[in-house]
Design a protein around this motif. Structure first.
Motif, PDB file in Angstrom:
ATOM      1  N   ASN A   1       0.828  -1.206   0.000  1.00 11.96           N
ATOM      2  CA  ASN A   1       0.000   0.000   0.000  1.00 11.96           C
ATOM      3  C   ASN A   1       0.863   1.257   0.000  1.00 11.96           C
ATOM      4  O   ASN A   1       1.931   1.286   0.638  1.00 11.96           O
ATOM      5  CB  ASN A   1      -0.901   0.042   1.237  1.00 11.96           C
TER       6      ASN A   1
ATOM      7  N   PRO B   1     -12.312  -3.703  -2.741  1.00 12.74           N
ATOM      8  CA  PRO B   1     -12.342  -2.297  -2.341  1.00 12.74           C
ATOM      9  C   PRO B   1     -13.686  -1.617  -2.547  1.00 12.74           C
ATOM     10  O   PRO B   1     -13.810  -0.418  -2.270  1.00 12.74           O
ATOM     11  CB  PRO B   1     -11.294  -1.676  -3.268  1.00 12.74           C
ATOM     12  N   PHE B   2     -14.711  -2.328  -3.018  1.00 15.33           N
ATOM     13  CA  PHE B   2     -15.954  -1.699  -3.431  1.00 15.33           C
ATOM     14  C   PHE B   2     -17.011  -1.750  -2.337  1.00 15.33           C
ATOM     15  O   PHE B   2     -17.089  -2.715  -1.560  1.00 15.33           O
ATOM     16  CB  PHE B   2     -16.495  -2.378  -4.702  1.00 15.33           C
TER      17      PHE B   2
ATOM     18  N   MET C   1      -5.164  -0.987  -7.698  1.00 12.15           N
ATOM     19  CA  MET C   1      -6.348  -0.162  -7.496  1.00 12.15           C
ATOM     20  C   MET C   1      -5.983   1.122  -6.785  1.00 12.15           C
ATOM     21  O   MET C   1      -4.932   1.227  -6.136  1.00 12.15           O
ATOM     22  CB  MET C   1      -7.406  -0.920  -6.691  1.00 12.15           C
TER      23      MET C   1
ATOM     24  N   SER D   1      -8.025   4.181  -4.377  1.00 11.76           N
ATOM     25  CA  SER D   1      -9.249   4.497  -3.655  1.00 11.76           C
ATOM     26  C   SER D   1      -9.092   5.846  -2.974  1.00 11.76           C
ATOM     27  O   SER D   1      -8.058   6.115  -2.341  1.00 11.76           O
ATOM     28  CB  SER D   1      -9.548   3.413  -2.614  1.00 11.76           C
TER      29      SER D   1
ATOM     30  N   LYS E   1     -11.204   8.852  -0.528  1.00 14.61           N
ATOM     31  CA  LYS E   1     -12.348   9.135   0.341  1.00 14.61           C
ATOM     32  C   LYS E   1     -12.217  10.545   0.924  1.00 14.61           C
ATOM     33  O   LYS E   1     -12.021  10.721   2.126  1.00 14.61           O
ATOM     34  CB  LYS E   1     -12.441   8.105   1.462  1.00 14.61           C
TER      35      LYS E   1
ATOM     36  N   THR F   1     -13.391   4.502  -6.287  1.00  4.79           N
ATOM     37  CA  THR F   1     -12.419   3.415  -6.428  1.00  4.79           C
ATOM     38  C   THR F   1     -12.322   3.023  -7.889  1.00  4.79           C
ATOM     39  O   THR F   1     -13.335   2.961  -8.595  1.00  4.79           O
ATOM     40  CB  THR F   1     -12.847   2.186  -5.609  1.00  4.79           C
TER      41      THR F   1
ATOM     42  N   GLY G   1      -9.822   0.314 -10.607  1.00  5.72           N
ATOM     43  CA  GLY G   1      -8.755  -0.667 -10.634  1.00  5.72           C
ATOM     44  C   GLY G   1      -8.737  -1.486 -11.903  1.00  5.72           C
ATOM     45  O   GLY G   1      -9.713  -1.526 -12.662  1.00  5.72           O
TER      46      GLY G   1
END
Length: 522
Positions: A222, A239-240, A257, A259, A261, A273, A275
């Motif tokens: 990450n 991740p959804f 992917m 993401s 927020k 998100t 990917g």
């Protein structure tokens, strides 16, 4: 000796900077400290001498008596008082240090709190996991068609008539490590289930007491440059924002992917998100199978005890449909078949008629391509303390569903195939922590009731990735789910579920599943 430090502390309180009275009992304490070696005779004399000098009588005043045995002592000091206004800071410091060293020596002797410090790198790791024990009954309708009927159409069904009882277990152990301020890595081990099944983590008991195999179902790196932005690659968690209609809860994704927020204000947050996920790398072919996915949504808190979430997603699969060989028995296009599927999607036979000994009796591929739109919403209400109410809805449609194209590919259709799926679910209970319908934590005596209705037409979703427990996996099914959970201890809970489903079109297949789980999370 154990009481001596306390005696010293009492004495130190009597000799505080405030004006106090030191009588014969105090002098005896000083003598006791000298006798036990905690305070030297010289320091005791120095202390009393300094007090005497600082309290020396002024002209015309009577002198103050001293301690017996010390300079200036009168009549042994019996019944007389020394007024001491303060203890010199140097003496205080020495007394504190001597008492401290004595207590520490005693602690070392009895090994109080003997714990060696951990290396600094250990603090960068965090651990979590869970263990689930399950009793499961799969009950088949007596009116079901025989397995051979389904296999005629390429549906891999081995049992449609014999009820099955299984005891199963699932174990997961996850770790993550902070590498720098922005980089982290993680991995998760899980019981094997079936190594070629991307959504199976349950291990069935009763395999001659053989050892359980484990495998990595997550392994990722990450990068988080900001609190609201995450980039991840490897085998990553789903991740959804979702329910268990489109995606099985145990499914993880291969690929990369991003993401985001970002929070707009105290009550509004946006999320998105995207990917690229390889589904199947095909040897000796340029037609690898891919999923390109994107989702955007909003999370709104109109009050501190209510939340509304709405998201829209687009899942674009590449090269998922099969291609029929032009020559009978040609197996070169068998690679266009997907590696993993359950049941429900329309199929075509890729090498018709098959050549015995070359292809095991025929290879089937998907008749449709898949371009799925998915709208998911949820309402969480916690103002009815201690009750928590949660309502979720899910709708999906396959935009690539085209019966004419499917027939041209060689599919034999009934005309009742469909491309729509939906689900609605209601949860009522206390404050058991959930994520997409999956329980994550609970306090003792927490409880939860839930019910759902689900309908998935034949080609609405890719059947290989749907929930493996409802209808024992796949699409072309509709039915009900109901159950309850109760926490018997902190983070230990019982869950009972009943899942009842029937086929929508085609040969009769009705499957009821009962599950009783005991889950412990740490």
């Amino acid at each position: 000796m154990r009481r001596l430090p306390k005696i010293a502390l009492v004495l130190f309180g009597l000799l505080s900077p405030d004006l106090v009275m030191a009588d014969a009992s105090t002098l005896k304490l000083i003598d006791l400290l000298v006798q036990e070696g905690i305070l030297s005779k010289e320091k005791a004399d120095l202390l009393l001498k300094q007090v005497e000098e600082e309290n020396a009588p002024k002209a015309g005043a009577e002198p103050l008596p001293a301690v017996a045995g010390s300079p200036g002592t009168e009549n042994g000091g019996k019944g007389k008082v020394i007024r001491m206004q303060y203890v010199p800071e140097l003496v205080k410091k020495e007394m504190r240090e001597e008492i401290k060293q004595d207590v520490l020596a005693h602690a070392r002797t009895e090994q109080w709190g003997d714990r060696k410090p951990l290396p600094s790198w250990v603090e960068r790791f965090s651990w979590s996991g869970d263990v689930r024990l399950r009793h499961e009954n799969a009950l088949f309708s007596s009116a079901n068609a025989l397995p051979g009927i389904f296999r005629l159409f390429g549906v891999d069904v081995n049992n449609t008539t014999v009820d099955r009882m299984r005891w199963r277990v699932r174990g997961r152990l996850a770790t993550s490590v902070t590498l720098t301020d922005h980089f982290s890595a993680g991995a998760r081990l899980v019981t094997n289930g079936s190594s070629d099944n991307p959504i199976a983590t349950n291990q069935t008991l009763g395999d001659s007491n053989r050892h359980f195999a484990v495998q990595f179902d997550r392994l990722y790196l990450n990068y988080r440059p900001y609190d609201w932005l995450l980039l991840s690659g490897g085998k990553v968690a789903n991740p959804f924002y979702r329910t268990d209609m489109v995606w099985d809860p145990d499914l993880n994704f291969d690929g990369v992917m991003v993401s985001a927020k970002p929070r707009i204000n105290d009550s509004l947050r946006l999320f998105g998100t995207g990917g690229a996920f390889p589904v199947q790398e095909v040897d000796l072919s340029k037609s690898d199978k891919w999923l390109f996915a994107g989702q955007g949504g909003v999370e709104w808190n109109p009050t501190p005890k209510s939340k509304i979430t709405l998201a829209a997603a687009y899942y674009h699969y590449e090269n998922m449909s099969g291609r029929i060989s032009e020559l009978n028995g040609d197996i070169r296009l068998n690679t266009t078949a997907v590696q993993w599927r359950q049941k429900g999607n329309s199929l075509i036979q890729l090498n018709n008629p098959p050549v015995a000994g070359l292809d095991g009796g025929g290879v089937y591929g998907l008749a449709s391509e898949f371009r799925e739109i998915n709208v998911t919403g949820g309402i969480d209400l916690s103002m009815f303390n201690p009750l928590h109410i949660r309502l979720m809805g899910d709708y999906a449609r396959n935009l690539a569903f085209n019966p004419d194209k499917m027939r041209r590919r060689g599919a034999s259709l009934s005309g009742r195939e469909g491309a729509t799926a939906y689900q609605i679910r209601l949860d009522i209970g206390t404050t058991m922590l959930q994520d997409m319908g999956q329980l994550l934590a609970a306090k003792r005596h927490d409880w939860l009731l839930f019910a759902a209705f689900k309908r998935m037409e034949s080609d609405s979703l890719l059947d290989g990735f749907t929930d493996s427990e409802f209808y024992l996996g796949g699409t072309n099914a509709q039915g009900w789910i109901g159950g309850a959970s109760y926490a018997v201890a902190d983070n230990v809970w019982l869950t009972g579920r009943w899942l009842s489903a029937n086929q929508i079109i085609g040969p009769k297949l009705g499957i009821d599943v009962f599950q009783l789980d005991l889950t412990a999370r740490f």
